[in-house]
Design an enzyme around this catalytic site. Sequence first.
Site, PDB file in Angstrom:
ATOM      1  N   ARG A  24       0.922  -1.226  -0.093  1.00  0.00           N
ATOM      2  CA  ARG A  24       0.083  -0.120   0.101  1.00  0.00           C
ATOM      3  C   ARG A  24       0.883   1.180   0.017  1.00  0.00           C
ATOM      4  O   ARG A  24       0.569   2.258   0.505  1.00  0.00           O
ATOM      5  CB  ARG A  24      -1.074  -0.126   1.336  1.00  0.00           C
ATOM      6  CG  ARG A  24      -2.006  -1.052   1.113  1.00  0.00           C
ATOM      7  CD  ARG A  24      -3.324  -0.318   0.548  1.00  0.00           C
ATOM      8  NE  ARG A  24      -4.440  -1.277   0.436  1.00  0.00           N
ATOM      9  CZ  ARG A  24      -5.453  -1.351   1.041  1.00  0.00           C
ATOM     10  NH1 ARG A  24      -5.776  -0.234   2.133  1.00  0.00           N
ATOM     11  NH2 ARG A  24      -6.337  -2.220   0.813  1.00  0.00           N
ATOM     12  N   ARG A  55      -3.244   6.582   1.170  1.00  0.00           N
ATOM     13  CA  ARG A  55      -3.712   7.845   1.853  1.00  0.00           C
ATOM     14  C   ARG A  55      -2.951   8.592   2.833  1.00  0.00           C
ATOM     15  O   ARG A  55      -3.087   9.499   3.297  1.00  0.00           O
ATOM     16  CB  ARG A  55      -5.135   7.482   2.614  1.00  0.00           C
ATOM     17  CG  ARG A  55      -6.131   7.443   1.585  1.00  0.00           C
ATOM     18  CD  ARG A  55      -7.643   6.768   2.332  1.00  0.00           C
ATOM     19  NE  ARG A  55      -7.168   5.174   2.818  1.00  0.00           N
ATOM     20  CZ  ARG A  55      -7.952   4.645   3.133  1.00  0.00           C
ATOM     21  NH1 ARG A  55      -9.255   4.519   3.418  1.00  0.00           N
ATOM     22  NH2 ARG A  55      -7.394   3.230   3.482  1.00  0.00           N
ATOM     23  N   ARG A  95      -6.384  11.701  -5.673  1.00  0.00           N
ATOM     24  CA  ARG A  95      -7.806  11.083  -5.507  1.00  0.00           C
ATOM     25  C   ARG A  95      -8.778  12.289  -5.730  1.00  0.00           C
ATOM     26  O   ARG A  95      -9.877  11.803  -6.190  1.00  0.00           O
ATOM     27  CB  ARG A  95      -7.732  10.289  -4.300  1.00  0.00           C
ATOM     28  CG  ARG A  95      -8.692   8.997  -4.547  1.00  0.00           C
ATOM     29  CD  ARG A  95      -9.129   8.603  -3.010  1.00  0.00           C
ATOM     30  NE  ARG A  95      -9.521   9.494  -1.971  1.00  0.00           N
ATOM     31  CZ  ARG A  95     -10.062   9.256  -0.798  1.00  0.00           C
ATOM     32  NH1 ARG A  95     -10.223   7.812  -0.209  1.00  0.00           N
ATOM     33  NH2 ARG A  95     -10.330   9.854   0.142  1.00  0.00           N
ATOM     34  N   ASP A 128      -6.975  -2.511  -7.441  1.00  0.00           N
ATOM     35  CA  ASP A 128      -7.367  -3.128  -6.319  1.00  0.00           C
ATOM     36  C   ASP A 128      -7.697  -4.532  -6.600  1.00  0.00           C
ATOM     37  O   ASP A 128      -7.911  -4.955  -7.713  1.00  0.00           O
ATOM     38  CB  ASP A 128      -8.745  -2.392  -5.778  1.00  0.00           C
ATOM     39  CG  ASP A 128      -9.122  -2.854  -4.171  1.00  0.00           C
ATOM     40  OD1 ASP A 128      -8.462  -2.159  -3.279  1.00  0.00           O
ATOM     41  OD2 ASP A 128      -9.676  -3.628  -4.144  1.00  0.00           O
ATOM     42  N   TYR A 133     -15.242 -11.265  -0.189  1.00  0.00           N
ATOM     43  CA  TYR A 133     -15.865 -10.054  -0.607  1.00  0.00           C
ATOM     44  C   TYR A 133     -17.150 -10.341  -1.466  1.00  0.00           C
ATOM     45  O   TYR A 133     -18.118  -9.721  -1.275  1.00  0.00           O
ATOM     46  CB  TYR A 133     -14.919  -9.368  -1.188  1.00  0.00           C
ATOM     47  CG  TYR A 133     -13.859  -8.703  -0.190  1.00  0.00           C
ATOM     48  CD1 TYR A 133     -14.100  -7.584   0.561  1.00  0.00           C
ATOM     49  CD2 TYR A 133     -12.621  -9.414  -0.201  1.00  0.00           C
ATOM     50  CE1 TYR A 133     -12.930  -7.126   1.696  1.00  0.00           C
ATOM     51  CE2 TYR A 133     -11.531  -8.796   0.704  1.00  0.00           C
ATOM     52  CZ  TYR A 133     -11.890  -7.757   1.584  1.00  0.00           C
ATOM     53  OH  TYR A 133     -11.067  -7.345   2.509  1.00  0.00           O
TER      54      TYR A 133
HETATM   55  O1  CP3 Z   1       0.062  -1.517  -2.652  1.00  0.00           O
HETATM   56  C1  CP3 Z   1      -0.224  -0.606  -3.236  1.00  0.00           C
HETATM   57  O2  CP3 Z   1       0.029   0.520  -3.295  1.00  0.00           O
HETATM   58  C2  CP3 Z   1      -0.859  -1.054  -4.358  1.00  0.00           C
HETATM   59  C3  CP3 Z   1      -2.393  -0.602  -4.376  1.00  0.00           C
HETATM   60  C4  CP3 Z   1      -3.321  -1.837  -3.360  1.00  0.00           C
HETATM   61  C5  CP3 Z   1      -4.549  -1.340  -3.141  1.00  0.00           C
HETATM   62  N1  CP3 Z   1      -5.239  -2.224  -2.506  1.00  0.00           N
HETATM   63  C6  CP3 Z   1      -5.165   0.012  -3.116  1.00  0.00           C
HETATM   64  C7  CP3 Z   1      -6.343   0.595  -2.109  1.00  0.00           C
HETATM   65  C8  CP3 Z   1      -3.413  -3.026  -3.498  1.00  0.00           C
HETATM   66  C9  CP3 Z   1      -2.280  -4.170  -3.692  1.00  0.00           C
HETATM   67  C10 CP3 Z   1      -4.508  -3.381  -2.755  1.00  0.00           C
HETATM   68  C11 CP3 Z   1      -5.089  -4.882  -2.365  1.00  0.00           C
HETATM   69  C12 CP3 Z   1      -6.104  -4.859  -1.384  1.00  0.00           C
HETATM   70  N2  CP3 Z   1      -7.442  -4.328  -1.595  1.00  0.00           N
HETATM   71  C13 CP3 Z   1      -6.379  -6.210  -0.730  1.00  0.00           C
HETATM   72  C14 CP3 Z   1      -5.176  -7.129  -0.301  1.00  0.00           C
HETATM   73  C15 CP3 Z   1      -4.157  -6.565   0.601  1.00  0.00           C
HETATM   74  C16 CP3 Z   1      -4.656  -6.064   1.895  1.00  0.00           C
HETATM   75  O3  CP3 Z   1      -4.502  -5.012   2.068  1.00  0.00           O
HETATM   76  O4  CP3 Z   1      -4.871  -7.232   2.594  1.00  0.00           O
HETATM   77  C17 CP3 Z   1      -7.578  -6.009  -0.170  1.00  0.00           C
HETATM   78  C18 CP3 Z   1      -7.838  -6.962   0.901  1.00  0.00           C
HETATM   79  C19 CP3 Z   1      -8.249  -4.925  -0.635  1.00  0.00           C
HETATM   80  C20 CP3 Z   1      -9.609  -4.598  -0.690  1.00  0.00           C
HETATM   81  C21 CP3 Z   1      -9.830  -3.108  -0.401  1.00  0.00           C
HETATM   82  N3  CP3 Z   1      -9.422  -1.918  -1.075  1.00  0.00           N
HETATM   83  C22 CP3 Z   1     -10.371  -2.946   0.925  1.00  0.00           C
HETATM   84  C23 CP3 Z   1     -10.999  -3.651   2.014  1.00  0.00           C
HETATM   85  C24 CP3 Z   1     -10.417  -1.285   1.064  1.00  0.00           C
HETATM   86  C25 CP3 Z   1     -10.829  -0.498   1.851  1.00  0.00           C
HETATM   87  C26 CP3 Z   1     -10.354  -0.377   3.203  1.00  0.00           C
HETATM   88  C27 CP3 Z   1      -9.521   0.702   3.242  1.00  0.00           C
HETATM   89  O5  CP3 Z   1      -8.314   0.736   3.564  1.00  0.00           O
HETATM   90  O6  CP3 Z   1     -10.141   1.873   3.167  1.00  0.00           O
HETATM   91  C28 CP3 Z   1      -9.655  -1.087  -0.415  1.00  0.00           C
HETATM   92  C29 CP3 Z   1      -9.555   0.362  -0.527  1.00  0.00           C
HETATM   93  C30 CP3 Z   1      -8.171   0.593  -1.194  1.00  0.00           C
HETATM   94  N4  CP3 Z   1      -7.305   0.068  -1.886  1.00  0.00           N
HETATM   95  C31 CP3 Z   1      -7.350   1.988  -0.875  1.00  0.00           C
HETATM   96  C32 CP3 Z   1      -6.072   1.769  -1.555  1.00  0.00           C
HETATM   97  C33 CP3 Z   1      -4.998   2.809  -1.478  1.00  0.00           C
HETATM   98  C34 CP3 Z   1      -7.921   3.017  -0.147  1.00  0.00           C
HETATM   99  C35 CP3 Z   1      -8.956   3.901  -0.719  1.00  0.00           C
HETATM  100  C36 CP3 Z   1      -9.093   5.342  -0.590  1.00  0.00           C
HETATM  101  O7  CP3 Z   1      -8.065   5.938  -1.314  1.00  0.00           O
HETATM  102  O8  CP3 Z   1      -9.907   5.690  -0.179  1.00  0.00           O
END
Ligand code: CP3
Length: 354
Positions: A27, A31, A40, A77, A154
């Site tokens: 990640r 944020r 964003r 994602d 999910y």
């Molecule tokens: O690593 C990176 O920088 C690459 C981008 C990346 C994101 N999500 C961006 C993201 C990667 C590799 C993921 C994978 C992902 N997404 C996983 C597996 C890894 C982990 O964290 O366990 C999972 C379970 C998801 C599903 C997901 N995406 C959820 C549950 C959420 C919401 C929770 C949260 O943190 O708000 C997301 C949103 C998400 N994916 C964000 C980012 C940067 C935040 C969204 C935002 O900008 O508001």
Amino acid sequence: MAELKNDRFLRALLKQPVDVTPVWMMRQAGRYLPEYRATRTRAGSFMDLCKNPELACEVTIQPLERFPLDAAILFSDILTVPDAMGLGLRFAEGEGPIFDRPVRSAADVDRLFVPDPEGELKYVMDAVRTIRRELNGRVPLIGFSGSPWTLATYMVEGGSSKEFAHVKGMLYDQPALMHKLLDVTAQAVTQYLNAQVDAGAQALMIFDTWGGALTPRDYQEFSLRYMTKIVSGLKREADGRKVPVVLFTKGGGQWLESMAEAGADALGLDWTVDIGAARARVGDKVALQGNMDPCVLYASPERIRAEVASILAAYGQGSGHVFNLGHGIHQHVNPEHAAAFVEAVHELSASYHP
Ligand code: CP3
């Protein structure tokens, strides 16, 4: 394609000698960076950002402009795949992901199809191509997907979950239906990852965020089995170089021996295992990626440095270690602490690679 200027990430995954231990952060585009939040806002929403290849490229590169990271990861994602399978994904502000059409019945599973990576998911492949061009050989680009089991949590729950009531209900009461769901998802993931390699991804990572929620037997049958199948169907070479594959099961520390048999080049570790003990258990089979507790980044730069030193010492001499956090970086972390982390890895690891 431009020659890779920094390939220590790819080399470490293949246990080839490196000058210092490579490092990136799960990640890393997110944020905690004010420039990410600004982009964003410009995009409109998180999904609009994912679907805009130019802006996805911009946020992918933002952390590399701040820190000397050794890899870039595609900004996207894991839930893009079930979205493309027809479930209707949206991210509600402060609530996380929501699927409008969750998979609850046999009829719902029957409706699922394997999406065309250059059709419904073309925006992801365009992002990979754009980022790869923009990186111009600076560091390798990691492509990724979720594991079938993690995606299924999910897809069946319709969003994030703590108890997994619906998905585990299906697993226990209708195992054949669960296998059908996992099977079509595994086909979708295989094609999606191979298309990312064709588009320019130089390494692949499979995120099994919820594998650790399963019993040991069910982990083998419902998660690891499908990841193994995916790995066996992946393209493992591009531009005359190997494309290493990393498997990451959060909470999977007890199953490293069987994970090491799945055919991947490396395993991702969360912070609940000692990386030295993990290395002794997997031997020469796989490299390791991890595994600092992301909450250490809330502590002082001195404390961060000490924690990096102890993880490097636990891994010990030689290649085969990619430094990372044990899970994604938290949104309230001070970016200067991330800088201290990356710097500590490079400075303190040189003596382990004589
Ligand atoms: O690593 C990176 O920088 C690459 C981008 C990346 C994101 N999500 C961006 C993201 C990667 C590799 C993921 C994978 C992902 N997404 C996983 C597996 C890894 C982990 O964290 O366990 C999972 C379970 C998801 C599903 C997901 N995406 C959820 C549950 C959420 C919401 C929770 C949260 O943190 O708000 C997301 C949103 C998400 N994916 C964000 C980012 C940067 C935040 C969204 C935002 O900008 O508001």
